[in-house]
Design an enzyme around this catalytic site. Structure first.
Site, short mmCIF file in Angstrom:
data_model
loop_
_atom_site.label_atom_id
_atom_site.label_comp_id
_atom_site.label_asym_id
_atom_site.label_seq_id
_atom_site.Cartn_x
_atom_site.Cartn_y
_atom_site.Cartn_z
N ARG A 109 0.87 -1.18 0.00
CA ARG A 109 0.00 0.00 0.00
C ARG A 109 0.90 1.22 0.00
O ARG A 109 1.69 1.41 0.94
CB ARG A 109 -0.91 0.00 1.23
CG ARG A 109 -1.58 1.34 1.46
CD ARG A 109 -2.70 1.29 2.46
NE ARG A 109 -3.86 0.60 1.92
CZ ARG A 109 -5.07 0.62 2.47
NH1 ARG A 109 -5.28 1.28 3.60
NH2 ARG A 109 -6.07 -0.02 1.92
N HIS A 136 -7.33 0.76 -6.45
CA HIS A 136 -7.50 -0.12 -5.29
C HIS A 136 -8.15 -1.42 -5.79
O HIS A 136 -9.29 -1.73 -5.47
CB HIS A 136 -8.39 0.57 -4.25
CG HIS A 136 -8.32 -0.02 -2.88
ND1 HIS A 136 -7.54 -1.12 -2.57
CD2 HIS A 136 -8.96 0.32 -1.72
CE1 HIS A 136 -7.69 -1.42 -1.30
NE2 HIS A 136 -8.54 -0.57 -0.76
N GLN A 139 -9.90 -4.12 -3.49
CA GLN A 139 -11.19 -3.66 -2.98
C GLN A 139 -12.30 -4.00 -3.98
O GLN A 139 -13.37 -4.49 -3.61
CB GLN A 139 -11.14 -2.15 -2.74
CG GLN A 139 -12.45 -1.56 -2.27
CD GLN A 139 -12.85 -2.06 -0.89
OE1 GLN A 139 -12.05 -1.98 0.04
NE2 GLN A 139 -14.06 -2.57 -0.74
N ASP A 231 -17.35 6.71 -1.14
CA ASP A 231 -16.07 6.59 -0.43
C ASP A 231 -15.80 7.95 0.21
O ASP A 231 -16.48 8.95 -0.08
CB ASP A 231 -14.97 6.20 -1.43
CG ASP A 231 -13.60 6.03 -0.78
OD1 ASP A 231 -13.53 5.86 0.46
OD2 ASP A 231 -12.59 6.07 -1.51
N CYS A 271 -16.34 1.23 0.63
CA CYS A 271 -15.13 0.43 0.88
C CYS A 271 -14.73 0.46 2.35
O CYS A 271 -14.03 -0.42 2.82
CB CYS A 271 -13.99 0.92 0.00
SG CYS A 271 -13.59 2.65 0.24
N ARG A 299 -13.36 -8.98 1.41
CA ARG A 299 -11.95 -8.65 1.15
C ARG A 299 -11.09 -9.89 1.39
O ARG A 299 -10.21 -10.21 0.60
CB ARG A 299 -11.48 -7.51 2.07
CG ARG A 299 -12.04 -6.13 1.75
CD ARG A 299 -11.56 -5.61 0.42
NE ARG A 299 -10.11 -5.50 0.32
CZ ARG A 299 -9.37 -4.49 0.78
NH1 ARG A 299 -9.97 -3.46 1.32
NH2 ARG A 299 -8.07 -4.48 0.64
N1 NVA Z 1 -10.00 6.52 -1.20
C1 NVA Z 1 -9.59 6.10 0.12
C2 NVA Z 1 -9.80 4.63 0.27
C3 NVA Z 1 -9.47 4.08 1.63
C4 NVA Z 1 -9.66 2.60 1.70
C5 NVA Z 1 -8.13 6.47 0.33
O1 NVA Z 1 -7.33 6.35 -0.60
O2 NVA Z 1 -7.78 6.92 1.43
N1 CP Z 2 -11.15 -0.46 2.38
C1 CP Z 2 -9.88 -0.50 2.82
O1 CP Z 2 -8.92 -0.67 2.06
O2 CP Z 2 -9.75 -0.35 4.17
P1 CP Z 2 -8.39 -0.11 4.97
O3 CP Z 2 -7.89 1.25 4.60
O4 CP Z 2 -8.79 -0.21 6.41
O5 CP Z 2 -7.41 -1.17 4.58
#
Ligand code: NVA
Ligand code: CP
Length: 313
Positions: A109, A136, A139, A231, A271, A299
């Protein structure tokens, strides 16, 4: 299906059949897990997954960590902060070459998609995108599995994404279109999904015979929705724009009124993590239409399919 020598950085790199393979295998693994609390009839994976995090996470970390363990493999959590990537500025390329000597796979990540591309370029083991600024994909595999479970199909459904044209929105556009769904993005003008990504998705939509619409108008955009998705308005990395974003997105809250424009049997997805009272109200996320916790559960199941597909010999 052959996933040897490949990485999962974006769903652009996968065919409709390959995505279906992940969903089918995810469904099978879910069933097995529910019946046996594990996978007694499968050969254990016996490989380690390095899980690199440059940003925080609850679902991605825990679902991958539990998932690889349940398959008979081992997770190794690596916070960027504690590695030499940050400690001494070791390059992603050198890091990937070293990790390839120890592990069976890397899940990362990161802030920049480029970091994943650099890891993948030098890695001899699969690199899986656990979220970056643009995508993502894991997801969206869980989302598609959830929609299929609740609606019995994907093809022909209309998904409406309300809010920021961000990483989750991009992967939804790609994944849903590849699975034959119509997608409508309802967002303020300056927060539309990335133009290059949209253009590529439009080409896929043309081939698939599906519709892709981007509008700022809520009633027309949400009309006939089978799935309503939202989101956060402030993704990780966008924190400095918090004040302005809260103002711009204030009319885009998914509330009862907005859900009223969708089909009466529409389901609601997010998500997570959710910011209750901002992108979604309690009455929607806690309603019968909401399937967000099935989505979060999936997930783990869908990612186990990814781990098996990419890491099994
Ligand atoms: N769009 C959000 C998703 C978190 C799972 C982010 O990138 O923070
Ligand atoms: N939806 C998702 O990726 O959650 P986290 O940021 O908690 O991993």
């Amino acid at each position: 299906m052959d996933f040897k020598g490949r990485h999962l950085l974006t769903l652009f790199d996968f065919t409709t059949e390959e995505i279906k393979y992940f969903l089918d295998l995810g469904g099978e693994l879910k069933k097995e897990f529910k019946e046996h609390g594990g996978h007694p009839n499968r050969e254990p994976l016996k490989k380690s997954l390095g899980m690199m995090f440059e940003k925080t996470s609850t679902r991605t970390r825990v679902s991958f960590e539990a998932g690889i363990w349940e398959l008979g493999g081992q997770p190794i959590f690596l916070s960027f902060r504690d590695t030499q990537l940050v400690g001494t500025g070791e390059t992603p390329g050198d890091t990937a070459q070293v990790l390839s000597r120890y592990l069976g796979g890397i899940m990362a990540r990161v802030y920049k998609h480029k970091t994943l591309q650099d890891l993948a370029k030098y890695s001899t083991i699969p690199v899986i995108n656990g979220l970056c600024n643009l995508y993502h994909p894991c997801q969206i595999l869980a989302d598609l599995q959830t929609i299929r479970e609740h609606k019995g199909k994907l093809k022909g459904l209309k998904l409406v994404y309300v809010g920021d044209g961000n990483n989750v929105c991009h992967s939804l556009l790609i994944g849903c279109t590849k699975m034959g769904m119509d997608v409508s993005v309802v967002c303020p003008d300056d927060y539309r999904p990335d133009e290059k990504i949209t253009k590529k998705v439009l080409e896929i939509a043309k081939k698939m015979g599906t519709k892709l619409e981007i509008t700022k108008d809520i009633p027309s955009g949400v009309k006939n929705a089978d799935v309503v998705y939202t989101d956060t308005w402030i993704s990780m990395g966008d924190e400095a724009q918090k004040e302005i974003r809260l103002k711009i997105f204030k009319d885009y809250t998914v509330n009862k009124e907005l859900m009223g424009h969708a089909k009466s049997d529409a389901i609601f997805l997010h998500c997570l993590p959710a910011h209750r009272g901002y992108e979604v109200t309690d009455e929607v996320i806690d309603s019968k239409q909401s399937v967000v916790f099935d989505e979060a559960e999936n997930r783990k199941h869908s990612q186990k399919a990814v781990l098996l597909a990419f890491m099994k010999d």
